[in-house]
Design an enzyme around this catalytic site. Structure first.
Site, PDB file in Angstrom:
ATOM      1  N   ARG A 177      23.515  45.443 -16.511  1.00 39.80           N
ATOM      2  CA  ARG A 177      22.520  44.976 -17.480  1.00 39.80           C
ATOM      3  C   ARG A 177      21.143  45.496 -17.081  1.00 39.80           C
ATOM      4  O   ARG A 177      20.592  45.103 -16.057  1.00 39.80           O
ATOM      5  CB  ARG A 177      22.492  43.443 -17.558  1.00 39.80           C
ATOM      6  N   ASP A 457      17.740  31.403 -13.039  1.00 40.92           N
ATOM      7  CA  ASP A 457      17.214  32.757 -13.156  1.00 40.92           C
ATOM      8  C   ASP A 457      16.043  32.730 -14.128  1.00 40.92           C
ATOM      9  O   ASP A 457      15.560  31.653 -14.499  1.00 40.92           O
ATOM     10  CB  ASP A 457      18.299  33.757 -13.566  1.00 40.92           C
TER      11      ASP A 457
END
Length: 542
Positions: A177, A457
């Site tokens: 990603r 995150d």
């Protein structure tokens, strides 16, 4: 760093690398830099146009407008078409694990028993120059099968544990990603302008690994984050096609999965699949970023203020509608409908609390597989068998594409209706703590942080940060106990936080707590909500 290191063979090529660490020359070769430069020149004008379009769209929402399905693309939504056939390596994706790109994480994740490992340069990586270059080196080693890691010597003097990859056939499938369109990479300038961080991450990985992965029938494969429109998807198609042509790969060789993690994108899922139809294999319910996007989209809508994060489960009607519409859309088009992240991590030393946490994970994964999802995400290896057991039981085939969910009807009202709930004092203080602790760790180079037995995150921190801003900028909003939510409440929470945290030496980024408090205080007081936490915070890195 102020020094400029020109690494192109042609000093007139306009390529400048403005930082240097040992080993980067092997990653940023002249040919790799030329690929990046050609990509930037091809894509950058349209990237800036798309970012400007985001601002215009947000101004419409700020003025009271609502997102809706596009009339000009009705033909795509109602047309009879499917995406290209899926590669064999991605037919079964029942459990995926995600994490940053450091060597230890890469080895453990590839060895974890998950079907897929998403190596994340985005929300779980703090984009320091060292992290980015080391991450590329780790992935080059992983693809080559040579990656190893030795932990530091222990406090007792014992040798550090050694980590090595299992045989290729036993490894998870690797998906990378890159960063989203909104983020720059300030350490690489093309013609004096920073390159898009996502192009830097994706193209470098492809340059070094695409041919080796293609030879193994393993892609390369990517997750594309934070798209808001079909035009942004089409821009990725332009970039990916250019990389394939430059590297001599067949068109469509590089496959992608798109995260539907913005509210505007939920209204363009058919269109996003169509724009990438020669290479897309699925959509993913990026639930945490999606909640963040809902708050950000409706930041000026007093009637759409959400309760505290702990009450925002996927059973809330607007989230249920989004996930079921994604399943219906994907299966109609022959693509995977991937479920969301379980952020829990095992709770050591408290068996009862750990069982309660695992019960929540099981309930969430049972909901996903029963609804028709083709796979799910976990943040910790211990959750892989928990999720896999449920998908094995209820999804004996490789996927559930045959489950078309024709019963689903998700209207604009369904997708935008806010959930009911409360804001408690503990919820307010918890949002402050998560923001400060995550920011401190991120500024210290760590983008994935365990806080209260959840793996936080950037996406989860963004929920807390945007909720604080919206609560504070909404008139006459109160906590469940009647306390007015105002800036005095924020100041008390910020002043009390260091005492609540105690000795910060054991906290990731503990030395950055004062800096993080100051940054959150400023962002919360600003009249305009910052689009992304990582944009102002990035200025403090390196």
């Amino acid at each position: 760093m102020s020094a400029v290191f020109a690494q192109s063979e042609n000093p007139q090529s306009g390529i400048e690398v403005t930082a240097h660490i040992p080993g980067q020359d092997a990653v940023l070769t002249p040919a790799a830099l030329e690929l990046l430069a050609s990509l930037h020149r091809l894509v950058e004008p349209q990237r800036q146009a798309r970012l400007a379009a985001r601002k215009q769209r947000q101004a419409f929402f700020d003025g009271g407008g609502l997102p809706d399905f596009r009339e000009d693309t009705r033909g795509i939504r109602e047309g009879d078409w499917k995406v290209a056939p899926l590669p064999a390596a991605l037919l079964d994706r029942r459990v995926e694990i995600t994490g940053p790109v450091d060597a230890k994480m890469v080895i453990n994740a590839l060895n974890s028993g998950a079907k897929v490992f998403m190596a994340d340069f985005e929300d779980s990586t703090s984009p320091t120059w060292a992290n980015l270059i080391d991450g590329q080196q780790s992935l080059i080693g992983a693809v080559a099968g040579t990656l190893q890691f030795t932990a530091p010597v222990s406090a007792t003097g014992a040798p550090g544990k050694q980590y090595a990859l299992k045989p290729f056939e036993e490894q998870a499938v690797l998906i990378v990603r890159p960063r989203g369109w909104h983020l720059d990479e300030k350490h690489l300038l093309i013609d004096g302008t920073p390159i898009a961080g996502g192009l830097f991450d994706l193209a470098l990985f492809a340059f070094h690994n695409a041919k080796a992965l293609a030879a193994k029938d393993r892609g390369p494969y990517f997750y594309l984050p934070k798209l808001q429109s079909m035009e942004e998807a089409a821009l990725w198609e332009t970039a990916l096609s250019h990389i394939e042509a430059t590297l001599g790969l067949p068109q469509g060789q590089m496959k992608v999965t798109v995260l539907i993690e913005t509210l505007p994108a939920a209204f363009e899922m058919h269109e996003i699949l169509h724009a990438l139809r020669s290479r897309i294999v699925g959509l993913n319910c990026g639930r945490w970023d999606y909640i963040f996007s809902y708050i950000k989209t409706f930041r000026r809508h007093r009637d759409k203020v959400l309760p505290e994060r702990g009450q925002l489960t996927m059973t809330q009607p607007f989230l249920k509608a989004y996930s079921e519409l994604l399943i219906q859309t994907c299966h109609q088009r022959g693509a995977h409908a991937m479920g969301g992240m379980a952020a829990q991590i095992p709770i050591s030393g408290d068996e009862a609390a750990n069982e309660q946490a695992m019960a929540r994970v099981r309930a969430d994964k049972l909901r996903e597989v029963s609804a028709g999802h083709d796979g799910t995400w976990v943040a910790h290896p211990a959750l892989i068998p928990v999720a896999r057991a449920l998908f094995d039981q209820y999804m004996p085939a490789a996927n559930q594409h045959a489950l078309l969910r024709e019963d689903v009807t998700a209207t604009r009202e369904d997708l935008t209706r806010p959930s009911l709930g409360t804001i408690t004092g503990a919820g307010f203080e918890g949002s402050v703590e998560v923001c400060v602790r995550y920011l401190a760790a991120w500024l210290d180079g760590n983008g994935c942080v365990p806080i209260h037995w959840l793996m936080e995150d950037a996406a989860t921190a963004e929920i807390s940060r945007t909720q604080l801003w919206q609560w504070l900028h909404s008139d006459n909003l109160h906590l469940a106990d009647g306390t007015l939510i105002d800036f005095a409440l924020l100041e008390r929470a910020l002043l009390n936080l260091p005492g609540r945290l105690g000795d910060t030496r054991a906290i990731p980024g503990g030395g950055r707590i004062p800096q993080a408090i100051a940054l959150l205080d400023k962002l919360s007081h600003d009249d305009e909500l910052a689009e992304f936490l990582t944009l102002p915070a990035y200025e403090y890195l390196d």
